[in-house]
Structure formats: C-alpha cells, structure tokens
Scaffold this active site. Structure first.
Site, PDB file in Angstrom:
ATOM      1  N   HIS A 448       0.837  -1.394  -0.183  1.00  0.00           N
ATOM      2  CA  HIS A 448       0.096   0.008  -0.273  1.00  0.00           C
ATOM      3  C   HIS A 448       0.779   1.384   0.129  1.00  0.00           C
ATOM      4  O   HIS A 448       1.844   1.119   0.124  1.00  0.00           O
ATOM      5  CB  HIS A 448      -0.536  -0.170   1.255  1.00  0.00           C
ATOM      6  CG  HIS A 448      -0.005   0.425   3.071  1.00  0.00           C
ATOM      7  ND1 HIS A 448      -1.222   0.154   3.890  1.00  0.00           N
ATOM      8  CD2 HIS A 448       0.572  -0.806   3.026  1.00  0.00           C
ATOM      9  CE1 HIS A 448      -0.765   0.400   4.823  1.00  0.00           C
ATOM     10  NE2 HIS A 448       0.754   0.351   4.062  1.00  0.00           N
ATOM     11  N   GLU A 449       0.208   2.747  -0.264  1.00  0.00           N
ATOM     12  CA  GLU A 449       1.075   3.842  -0.345  1.00  0.00           C
ATOM     13  C   GLU A 449       2.406   3.693  -1.424  1.00  0.00           C
ATOM     14  O   GLU A 449       2.777   4.613  -1.186  1.00  0.00           O
ATOM     15  CB  GLU A 449       1.484   4.103   1.176  1.00  0.00           C
ATOM     16  CG  GLU A 449       1.276   5.472   1.015  1.00  0.00           C
ATOM     17  CD  GLU A 449       0.083   6.522   0.811  1.00  0.00           C
ATOM     18  OE1 GLU A 449      -0.907   6.223   1.337  1.00  0.00           O
ATOM     19  OE2 GLU A 449       0.305   7.364   0.531  1.00  0.00           O
ATOM     20  N   GLY A 450       1.654   3.051  -2.341  1.00  0.00           N
ATOM     21  CA  GLY A 450       2.717   2.927  -3.774  1.00  0.00           C
ATOM     22  C   GLY A 450       3.465   1.608  -3.436  1.00  0.00           C
ATOM     23  O   GLY A 450       4.754   1.243  -2.419  1.00  0.00           O
ATOM     24  N   GLN A 455       7.426   2.712  -5.545  1.00  0.00           N
ATOM     25  CA  GLN A 455       9.151   3.457  -4.905  1.00  0.00           C
ATOM     26  C   GLN A 455      10.609   3.619  -6.109  1.00  0.00           C
ATOM     27  O   GLN A 455      10.915   4.511  -6.332  1.00  0.00           O
ATOM     28  CB  GLN A 455       8.980   2.410  -3.748  1.00  0.00           C
ATOM     29  CG  GLN A 455       8.073   2.969  -3.174  1.00  0.00           C
ATOM     30  CD  GLN A 455       7.589   4.114  -2.356  1.00  0.00           C
ATOM     31  OE1 GLN A 455       8.045   5.474  -3.038  1.00  0.00           O
ATOM     32  NE2 GLN A 455       5.768   3.286  -2.514  1.00  0.00           N
TER      33      GLN A 455
END
Lengths: 603, 603
Positions: A448-450, A455
């Site tokens: 999650h969150e990229g 990244q």
C-alpha cells in the site's frame, strides 16, 4: 514475552544525541517546548499505547471487523483505545494551538506515534489516516472547509480516509473513473467505486470525512484531469453537526492476511441508496483547484509514506524485542565445540547464528527507525528552519529519501519479523506468540501507499534526476561530511571508506543507467536500484549513529554496553549488508535486459 | 485464478529430458513399469489432487482442527480426500508389491506427490508422515513389527507420526527426557511429553502409529542414549485389529500461522489417563537396537527432508502459476516511455518489474523442483542401481545435497510466494486469492524437520568434510562435467564459466573456514555458508537444464518457447542470483567474528 514496545534508550539516542531535537525548541513555533515537554509526550504515548493499544492487538486480529450488510462492527476495545488517544490530544500532537493542538515538532510527534504502531498497527491506522486527511485539508482546503472538517477531526470526533484506488486502477491512478458532476451551487456529485479504503466505514465516530480523487467530465485524460474532493459520510448541518446521510455506501469489506484490525473497504459513491437533498450522487466539494488533485495529494505523500515506513519499522522493532527476550530466556543446545551432553543447555542467545539473527534485526530496525525520524526532522526543517537555504535543502533531501523511508523498512523490517519467528522456532509459528502476527501485518507495507515497484520508479525515474540531480548531489555532500568525521576514529574509519566507495558506485551506476538513452531500459531494474540505493542510505544512517557512539565511548560518557552495541550493529550492516550493493550495481551497470527480453509465451 | 497446480510440460522435462527416468525401467525392481505406467500414475495424481485436495485447501485454513478436550474434529473433506488417495494406492506408490505397493521409482512417486503438496499441503501431510513412518519401520523394524504396523499403514487404514521434539528440547534432541522403562515381557512403558507432533491425534483412521524417541534409564547421556520405539494409539490385538486404548493422550493443539489443515499436537505419554493392561505408562516396543534410535531416525532423514523441501517447492510453484495467470489477465498502467493516458492499459506482464518477479519465481521454483527430483533420483540410484559404485556415489551426493534440498526451497520458494503476493497487489494480501495462504503455509518450512540453522551446521560441520570431503569432491566433478558440456554452446558458455568460478570460490571458502582451526569460528556463519552453497547447487541444476534446452533448440526439436523460457530463467539465475555468492564467500573467507564478539548486554 516482553511488554516493551520500543527501547526508550535507543529513541533518546536518535532524538537527542543524533537529531538534536532539543535544538528545535529555539524556533518560535516550538518555543513553549523543552526536553521536558517532549519527554512528557513520549511517556504519555508509551503508557497509552501499552495500556490501551497493545492489549487488544491479538484480539483484533482474531476478531476482524464484520459487516452485516448494514453496519460494521469492531471489537469495543478499538473505540476505547481511540478515545484514550484522543483524550490526551495526540490526534493534534503536531498541530497548531489554534486547532487545539500541541504544536510538537513532527520529529517528536512521530516518535510518539511509534509506540502506537508497535502496540497495535491496526487500531493506530484510524487516527493516522485522519491526521493525514486533516493535513491535506489544512494545506489545500478553504478556511470554511478547515472549520467544517478539520476541527472535528483533530478533536477526534470525526475520522478521515483517503480514497484513491479503484477496483480497476490500483497503482495506475491515471485510470480512475469516479465521476464528479458539478452542480449550480458549486458543489459536486460523485459517482463511482473506491477500493482498498482503510477506515472507510465504522461506528467509531459520528462522521467520516472522505477525501476522494475523481474526474470532472470534460477534464483532460490521465492524471492531469484528476481533482480532489471532500465528501463526508453525513452532510454537515449549518451548526457543524452531522446531518443527512450522504450516498457513500459500503459495498464490502476486504479480508486480509494481516492488519485485520483496520477496516478495509470497497465504497460505492452515488449508487443511489441515499438521495441527499433528493438528488442522485454523493455530495462533495472541490478541494484546491480543479484538475490539480494529484498534485495536492502528492503534497501529503511524503508524510504518508514516512508514516507507512514507520509502521513497518515498528512492527520490526516489536518483533526484535520479543525475539531478544525469547533468546535470552530459552535454553537450547550447547556451543558447537562442547560435546558434553551432561553440561546444562545454554540460552539461545549464546549461539552465533541466533546472534546473527538478532544483530540483523537490530541493524534493520534501528537503522530504519533512525532514517524515518531523520525524515521527520527534515519535515520540521522544511517547515520551520529559520534559514531559507536549510528549508529548501531539507525539502530536496526529503523528496529523495521518501521512497527509501517507505520501501526499505517494508522490505527489511519484514525480514526482521521473519528472523524473529525463526528465533522462536516452532513457537514463533504459533499464534501464542506475537511475532507471527507482526509478520502478517508487515506484509502489507510493500503493497500500500505505492508498491515497491512504484517507489523504485519514483526514485530512479524522478527523484534522483530532478533539478539536474540536485537532491542526489546534496545526499552525496552529506555522505562526504559524515565520512570525513568518521575517518578520525579507529572505530569508524573502515565504515567511512566502505560508504564512500558505495556512494561513488551508486553515482556511477545512476550515470550508466541514464546513458542507456532509452527510458524503458533505464527503468527496467528500478526495483533493484531501489534496493541498492536503500542500502547505501541505511549505511549512511548507520555511520551517523556509529560516529556518535564512537565519540561517546572516546569521551568516556559511560553506558559502554549501549554504545558498543551501536558500533557492533553498524559493523554488522557494513560487513553483511552493504557489500550486497556491489552485485546490485554490477547488474544495474550492465543494463541487463533479461526481463525486457522475456516473452509472455516463454513463461 | 487458475486451477493448474504444476506445469506438466515442465515436469516431463525434468523427469524424462533431464533425469532420464525412463532408464529406470531397465532395472529389475521397475521392470513392470514403462513411461506409460509413469504417465498413468501422474495423471491419476493430478486428477485426485485437483478433484479432492485442492477444493478444500482454503476451507481447511479457515476451519482448523478443533479439540473439545476429548476428540479432535477436522472438516469432513480431509477424510474424503485421504480416502481417494488411499483408494488409488498412492500410499504405497513406491513400495514393494509384497506390501500392496506399486513399486514405482521414488523419482516418479515424488513427482506424483508434488501434485498433492501443491493442491493442499495440510491434508497431504497425513499420508506423507505415514509413509515416512512406514519406511523407517521397513528399514529397522522386525518382521512382526512390519506386519503389525506397516501393512495397515500402507493400506491406509492406520496413519503414523514421528515424535521427536519435546517442549524443552526442540532442535536439541540430546536433551529429550521421555523415559522408556523396560518390562519383563520385552516391552517398554513410555513417560513424557512430545511437542509439535503433526497428525498426533485425529479420527481419520482407526489407529495411529507413533514412532517415539525416548531414553532408557541408565543409558549414556545425550544422543548416544536415545532409543526408538513404536507406540500405537490403540494396542493391537492378536488378530491385528486395534484394541485397548494406549496411554498416549492429546494435551493440546498448536494454533499456527499456516499449515492449519494439519493437526499439530502436544502429546502426553503415560500421564495416567489410560492404564493399558492395568499398568501405568504408554506401551511401546523397541525398534532396532537400544541407544541407536537417532541413527535409525537419521536413516530416514534424507527422504523426510527432501519431502519437506518438495512441499516448499510446490507452494512456491502453485503461487508462481497463480501470479502468472493474474499478470496475464490484469490490465494496469502503461510502459514508462508511453505518456499517453488515452492508450489502453497493458496487462501487468508487460511491465519489466512484473517480469522480473515472474522470472525470479520461475528460477526459484523450477530450479528447486529439479533439485528435489534429482535427489529422489539419487535415492533410486542408491537403492537400485546395478553398479555398486553408482549406488555409493549416489548416497554420497545425496547426503551432501539433502540440507540444500530442504533449506533452499524453504527460503527461496517462500520468497517466490512473497513475489506472487506482490504481483497481485492488494488482492494478493486478501484471503480471496490463494497466494497469501501459500506464503503463510510455506513459512513453516524453514523451521520444521531441522531449522535453517541446523541445516547449515549439518552441511558445513558434517557433510562437506565427511570422508575427507569425498562428497564435496564428487559434486565438484559433477559440476566440471556439466561445465564442459555447456562450454560447447553459445547459449550456455557464459553460464559454465560463472559456475566454474563459483564452485572454485566455494571450495576455497570451505578450506579457509576450516583453516580457522577453531570449530566455533568455523561454524559461526554456517547459515551464510548454507545460502552460498545452495546458490551454487541451484546454479549447477540450472546449468543442467540449460544444456538440455540449448541442445533441444539446436536440434530443432520444436517447442521453442518452452526451451527459450528455460534458457531465460537460467540466465536470470546466473545474472541476478549467482553473483550473490561473491559477497557471501568474501564474508565467510574473512572469518568475520561480528556475531561471536557481540555480547548479550550490548543488545
């Protein structure tokens, strides 16, 4: 089992001996603060986390949220814990007095939050999502939006979410389809589905504030046509209290491997179950400018990603402390050279391989904690440093380090959790010990969150080359600086040399990747680059710690065991981990096309 | 989601093109067999595994065995599946006609079993533990013991267990305390507790045959005083049917992170709940000689460890196929160089990073499957090769490779499961997809049947040096042989060079480790040695596959995509993985003492 969530001695080392957090009190914003107020906030956090969050960590895992088609039910301990969190004003730890906050430096606020993430990452997600939501509105919302939504969130009466992904668009936000139709009164009506929404539905608070990415018909295609909206579960009456139900409806809960205490949802906007004001669509209001939604969102991304990274760190840290405690108390076997079975068994920690697994965990979790708090310190500098040059440099470095602060702990503190299980043997694989849950919880973080892949692309495709590589060069200067300091001590001189070489290799590798002159080729191994770069960054962070420790020992400051431990963990990282970058760099420099050449039909 | 458990094309490649399994039919023991009978057994296995084992894999996970203080309850599908397995005589696939078996080569039997492990590792554990138990009794039991216990087990009427660990003695068998008191009639009475006993209690069969390690009072301390006993749950009547209840009592079930379908128990022997024959203690009978129990057990260890390794492989393999299927069908994003959001999304498999994760999985799982079947082939050679030299060399190589066959898949096919989750994104983290369960199930494998640490000590402390390093030298000759073959093709010549260098480095590293002249120092990094050695072995296995593939391509045998895929996966392993051995060897050769020097107080 130990109830310790985090080593306070280690935290103090990072905050005061390394990051000089006390110096922040010289800035006007933090003028009311002192080391005493910092300590008080940390003490409070430790006690609330220990008393209210940790005790139901396993229970939340075993009793995940349920949905009866109408209502989501959580175990009652979640509400009790969050009330305790709100009661001590931690929701607004970093915020202005004006909003009822404590105006703590983010460095200290994040250190406080670390306790909650270690204690119960599932319950802690609710306030942290709310804080992220509030910060975004504080930055981009109108004064009226701030009054309407942010104040009740920071007071803990309402919680917030971030609604980005959709079932057909996970990592690729460019392909979201949620539609925002404008209405004559300036409001909008949303129609669409949002997936993976944490905290998307619950009865913990009287209202839920959704921040939603959507497209206004006629906007440009792709990310340039995405706008940001605020969309409350209940419409807000003129007196600020929650009123009519908005058409945001829970379509279903996701059932996860871990992180089970956090409700994770599929939400339908404007499906027609409710007709607020007698009309179709979920009522929403534009935040910031139209078509600038993603830029607004990215503004908050650094802090959100550091937050995810810190969660990964703390799961790793908690597991490390559990396995250390276990290794100290469990007798098992004898040293290899001792063949006398009549001798008593030695504790696990006596075995070299167990110490290897403990040292690896120490190197991973203490390295990653330091990096994440260092990043929080950069946010403080970016926002409050008196000199413009310091502010802009902090922002630059923060941009570069964020993908590492998010991805590195997600990978290596998960590995720490695996080692913690291994030290426990069969017991670690059972649900009678906490380490297996940490491992399951932590596996979310590379997603999650990229994702990890995202990244890597962010780092190699954008961060290292933006502004002519300014951030990369700045990191290079920082590395040089600490290498110079480290060169003067026998304890650290070898580390300095190794880091200098690794940094040079990383620079050369970056150049060669871009010399390819073909973006697909340059980025083909962005994930490998991310790993390589992360190890260089963590080596730099360890060298910083080693320099402080060596100096403390040289100055005869006492606490020799603590500082020796820091040097030994640094030594572990430099001898066992940093050399991996050699192979990664060779692979990257070869511009290998094994993955690009592979064909679907060959699998 | 795909229902495919294993690539039959790949299996055929390994069995026939690489291991020449068909040649085994020339041996008297396998004279009735042919490729047709092998195919029939594999087809049967695939269909029983698909129809009876796979469908309840998730259900078993969600409904683990329960214990009401009296009786263990499993979901009914487990019994139905095991009945189907027994009905098609797979329990005795490898055994003599005399025992109702099929007398299949172990190579083929293991390939058959692979389907069951991929389909449902939890249910498959019951028969595989039983087979291991039966094999041990066949080797060391008296004819009467074989008639009494082995026949009903191979007929699938009774199941068996292995009772080694105790609550206070996991990896250190030297410290077990279960006591075996002799009785005048030649039988024994057991008193003690056994921990982690898989299949220790259930109602699947009318009897359970426990093989138990215990100490006869007055025996030497340590492992030299351990004896092996057979101890049935119900005493066997003169007519061979199960009678009076023996005093083996379930004390509790272990609740695990994964592998939940397999009952895992704490058993009490002789606690007094039952008094068989009116006397205290669990009735048991010595197997083999007194005080030679561990040697008997080790005799079976190779096969048991290959079995665990194969389980790890198949969980990895099943996850690989799931993620491949997902990557082919899920559209997401565009190529980095394409900035046009109006273009349709491409399937995940189009992205280089996804292909990296697929290639890594392919390299791990196909490499490990080949190694494990190669080891099974060595067992066949050890037992049935006509030439004594071939038999003894097979045994030698098998001893050396066993720690790798167990540990390497436990580490890298678990990593494959993590990559399979990552490819699925958020969906992979939910229980709606099978990959998260594979990851949880597979995390057991580095722990049981000898932890990773134990395998490292076995390899470096024993296997590579035994008989003056004979096994190590034999492996060196095998590596040289394939390198020579590989040197003649442009497709494989670079791999040959890299493997030659890696093997030489491994040899030098071993020498330097022993030159330390201090066993604690030599073995301090045995786990790192295990990883390094494992990568060299898998590179060798991949080179074997690459040579066959290159030859098939050169000969224009068709199926170009299949063989190209093999070469590409080999290339991935040689470029991304084998170079890791450089850093591991450097660390090992430096005889680094970071872990030995670390002190408890420094943590």
């Amino acid at each position: 089992m130990t109830s310790k969530l985090l080593s306070r001695r280690d935290l103090d080392f990072v905050l005061y001996e390394l990051l000089d957090a006390q110096a922040l009190t010289a800035r006007p914003r933090f003028a009311d603060h002192s080391r005493d107020t910092f300590e008080a906030a940390l003490d409070l956090s430790e006690s609330v986390a220990t008393d209210f969050f940790a005790p139901h960590n396993r229970k939340s895992d075993e009793n995940e949220p349920t949905f009866d088609g109408d209502k989501v039910t959580l175990i009652p301990e979640v509400g009790t814990a969050l009330k305790a969190f709100v009661d001590v004003v931690l929701m607004a730890a970093e915020h202005d007095y004006e909003y009822g906050g404590m105006q703590l430096p983010l460095t200290i606020a994040k250190a406080c939050f670390a306790y909650f993430k270690a204690a119960n990452v599932g319950t802690a997600a609710y306030p942290f999502l709310t804080i992220g939501n509030a910060n975004l509105l504080l930055e981009h919302g109108t004064p009226e939006q701030i009054d309407t939504y942010v104040r009740p969130m920071l007071a803990g009466r309402w919680f917030g979410t971030m609604c980005l992904s959709e079932p057909q668009a996970g990592s690729s936000l460019s392909d979201i389809r949620t539609r925002a139709e404008s209405r004559p009164d300036g409001s909008y009506r949303l129609f669409g589905n949002k997936m993976w929404i944490s905290g998307g539905e619950h009865d913990l608070t009287e209202n839920i504030v959704h921040l939603v990415l959507a497209k206004i018909p006629g906007s440009p295609p792709g990310v340039k046509g995405i706008s940001l909206f605020v969309c409350p579960k209940r419409l807000v009456k003129a007196d600020g209290s929650p009123g009519e139900r908005n058409d945001v409806v829970l379509a279903g809960l996701n059932h996860k491997m871990g992180y089970r205490g956090t409700t994770n949802t599929l939400l339908n906007f404007g499906e027609g179950k409710f007709r607020p004001g007698g009309e179709a669509g979920a009522v929403a209001y534009l935040v910031g400018e139209a078509n600038r939604g993603l830029a607004c969102m990215f503004h908050m991304m650094n802090e959100a990603r550091i937050g995810v990274g810190l969660g990964a760190v703390m799961l790793g840290y908690a597991g490390y402390l559990q396995s250390l405690d276990y290794a100290r108390h469990r007798p098992q076997g004898r040293h290899p050279a001792n063949k006398n079975p009549a001798d008593p068994q030695v504790p696990l920690i006596e075995h070299a391989d167990i110490r290897r697994m403990l040292l690896a965990q120490k190197a991973y979790v203490e390295g990653a904690l330091t990096l994440n708090l260092y990043c929080a310190r950069l946010v403080d500098d970016q926002k409050t440093a008196p000199e413009e040059g310091v502010r802009s440099e902090a922002g630059l470095l923060l941009d570069l380090l964020t993908p590492i602060a998010k991805s590195w702990p997600s990978q290596w503190c998960l590995e720490a959790n695996s080692l913690a299980i291994q030290i426990h043997g069969g017991y670690g694989y059972t649900r009678d010990y906490p380490v297996e849950q940490y491992y399951r919880d932590n596996r979310l973080n590379p997603i999650h969150e990229g994702t990890h892949g995202i990244q890597g692309l962010d780092l190699l495709g954008r961060k290292v080359v933006q502004q002519g590589g300014a951030a990369f060069k700045l990191l290079g200067r920082e590395i040089e600086k600490i290498c110079k300091e480290a060169a003067s001590s026998r304890d650290t001189v070898m580390f300095a040399r190794a880091l200098g070489e690794a940094a040079a290799r990383a620079g050369l590798t970056t150049d060669k990747l871009y010399a390819a002159g073909n973006l697909d080729k340059t980025l083909a191994n962005a994930s490998v680059y991310l790993e390589m770069f992360g190890h260089v960054v963590i080596a730099w962070i360890w060298l910083k710690q080693a320099v402080v420790a060596a100096k403390a020992l040289a100055d005869g400051k006492g606490e020799e065991a603590f500082y020796r431990g820091k040097l030994q963990a640094a030594g572990f990282f430099f001898r066992y981990e940093l050399p991996k970058t050699v192979q990664w760099c060779e692979l990257l420099q070869s511009l290998d096309t094994t993955t690009l050449d592979m064909k679907d039909a060959w699998f």
